[in-house]
Design a protein around this motif. Structure first.
Motif, PDB file in Angstrom:
ATOM      1  N   LYS A  93     -39.835  41.440  57.525  1.00 34.97           N
ATOM      2  CA  LYS A  93     -40.944  42.199  56.949  1.00 34.97           C
ATOM      3  C   LYS A  93     -41.315  41.753  55.536  1.00 34.97           C
ATOM      4  CE  LYS A  93     -42.346  46.926  55.724  1.00 34.97           C
ATOM      5  NZ  LYS A  93     -41.970  48.366  55.769  1.00 34.97           N
ATOM      6  N   THR A 126     -36.629  44.751  59.133  1.00 30.27           N
ATOM      7  CA  THR A 126     -36.960  45.421  57.874  1.00 30.27           C
ATOM      8  C   THR A 126     -36.532  44.614  56.651  1.00 30.27           C
ATOM      9  OG1 THR A 126     -36.782  47.595  58.936  1.00 30.27           O
ATOM     10  CG2 THR A 126     -36.616  47.530  56.538  1.00 30.27           C
ATOM     11  N   VAL A 166     -42.562  49.031  61.212  1.00 33.01           N
ATOM     12  CA  VAL A 166     -41.398  48.838  62.075  1.00 33.01           C
ATOM     13  C   VAL A 166     -41.171  50.109  62.884  1.00 33.01           C
ATOM     14  CG1 VAL A 166     -38.939  48.272  62.180  1.00 33.01           C
ATOM     15  CG2 VAL A 166     -40.379  47.268  60.382  1.00 33.01           C
ATOM     16  N   SER A 192     -33.399  46.365  64.037  1.00 31.39           N
ATOM     17  CA  SER A 192     -34.454  46.965  63.212  1.00 31.39           C
ATOM     18  C   SER A 192     -34.175  46.653  61.742  1.00 31.39           C
ATOM     19  CB  SER A 192     -34.543  48.474  63.440  1.00 31.39           C
ATOM     20  OG  SER A 192     -33.370  49.136  63.022  1.00 31.39           O
ATOM     21  N   ASP A 193     -32.881  46.599  61.378  1.00 28.72           N
ATOM     22  CA  ASP A 193     -32.525  46.206  60.012  1.00 28.72           C
ATOM     23  C   ASP A 193     -32.946  44.766  59.734  1.00 28.72           C
ATOM     24  OD1 ASP A 193     -31.391  48.669  59.525  1.00 28.72           O
ATOM     25  OD2 ASP A 193     -29.322  48.000  59.808  1.00 28.72           O
TER      26      ASP A 193
END
Length: 276
Positions: free
Chosen positions: A54, A50, A66, A46-47
């Protein structure tokens, strides 16, 4: 006649307005077309979305949401149901197995840098120091266990039969155990804790990071085949959609690689990044 003409003009104007409304409402608005809902497991992936994907998509005009998940089941189900446009958390072997089991049409867009499995120890400071008869904790699922055995073979600690399938290597395929290692299969999520209780532990990268372990503390890191690297996945029907092509462009960009180099130390890069 004047009243009739005015009425006719009014009807004609309303007709044109209705046609214009229909033409714009027949598809998504520009803002809706430029929105991507991206799922990823909480933590490094997810990092990665992001921090590395993103911002590039936002420069292309997208609004990016996200969504984080704590398991490996819901991200694919949410993708298939249309709640997500793309996800990032899984390797090829898992994606194909999950899609077949659940009758889903999933496809990869692009492979991304991935945290490798490593051999960790609080008792030995190098692979050369490993004592004869040492115990090593390995994942108890066949896919990750095979990865652990391949690391040990690359390190010269075991020899695997030439006939063995690299994706399904098991203890039964070991022909020579140079250090007489003892294997202790345990659930993958427990492998970081096992570093405290056994001589060695083969810890998948995602679990190592979740336990705040430094990837570079491993005695050796996996030379990971690309089928075990994580990839961005979409519904197969969306492979040719503009947003899918823009995600590929984002991941292939120098900006993406710069963030990986700066903030994802120890992550192994896929072949396409190494060979370009």
């Amino acid at each position: 006649m004047k009243k009739f003409a005015a009425l006719l003009a009014l009807v004609f104007t309303m007709f044109l307005a209705a046609c214009g409304s229909e033409s714009t409402s027949g598809g998504s608005s520009a803002s809706e077309d430029k929105k991507i809902t991206f799922g990823a497991t909480a933590g490094p992936y997810s990092d990665m979305v992001t921090k590395a994907i993103k911002p590039i998509l936002e420069e292309k005009g997208y609004e990016v949401e996200v969504v984080e998940f704590s398991d490996y089941i819901q991200p694919n189900k949410a993708l298939a149901s249309g709640d997500l446009d793309a996800n990032l958390f899984q390797h090829k072997v898992y994606m194909e197995s999950f899609a077949k089991e659940h009758n889903l049409e999933l496809s990869e867009l692009i492979v991304v840098p991935t945290a490798p499995m490593g051999i960790y120890s609080n008792k030995f400071s190098s692979m050369d120091e490993i004592a004869d008869g040492a115990t090593i904790a390995i994942p108890n699922d066949p896919t990750n266990a095979a990865r652990a055995f391949l690391i040990l073979e690359d390190a010269g600690l075991i020899t695997i039969s030439a006939d063995a399938d690299p994706l399904t290597v098991s203890e039964n395929d070991i022909e020579d155990n140079v250090k007489n290692l003892k294997f202790e299969p345990i659930e993958a999520g427990q492998l970081p804790r096992a570093v405290e209780s056994v001589d060695l532990s083969a810890v998948p990268g995602n679990f190592a990071l979740a336990a705040n372990m430094n990837l570079l503390d491993a005695l050796v890191l996996e030379n990971m085949p690309d089928q075990y690297r994580n990839r961005v996945v979409v519904n197969t029907k969306d492979l040719e959609e503009p947003f899918a092509k823009d995600i590929i462009e984002a991941v292939e960009s120098p900006e993406f690689e710069a963030v990986i180099d700066a903030e994802f130390e120890g992550f192994g890069k896929p072949e396409w990044m190494l060979n370009r």
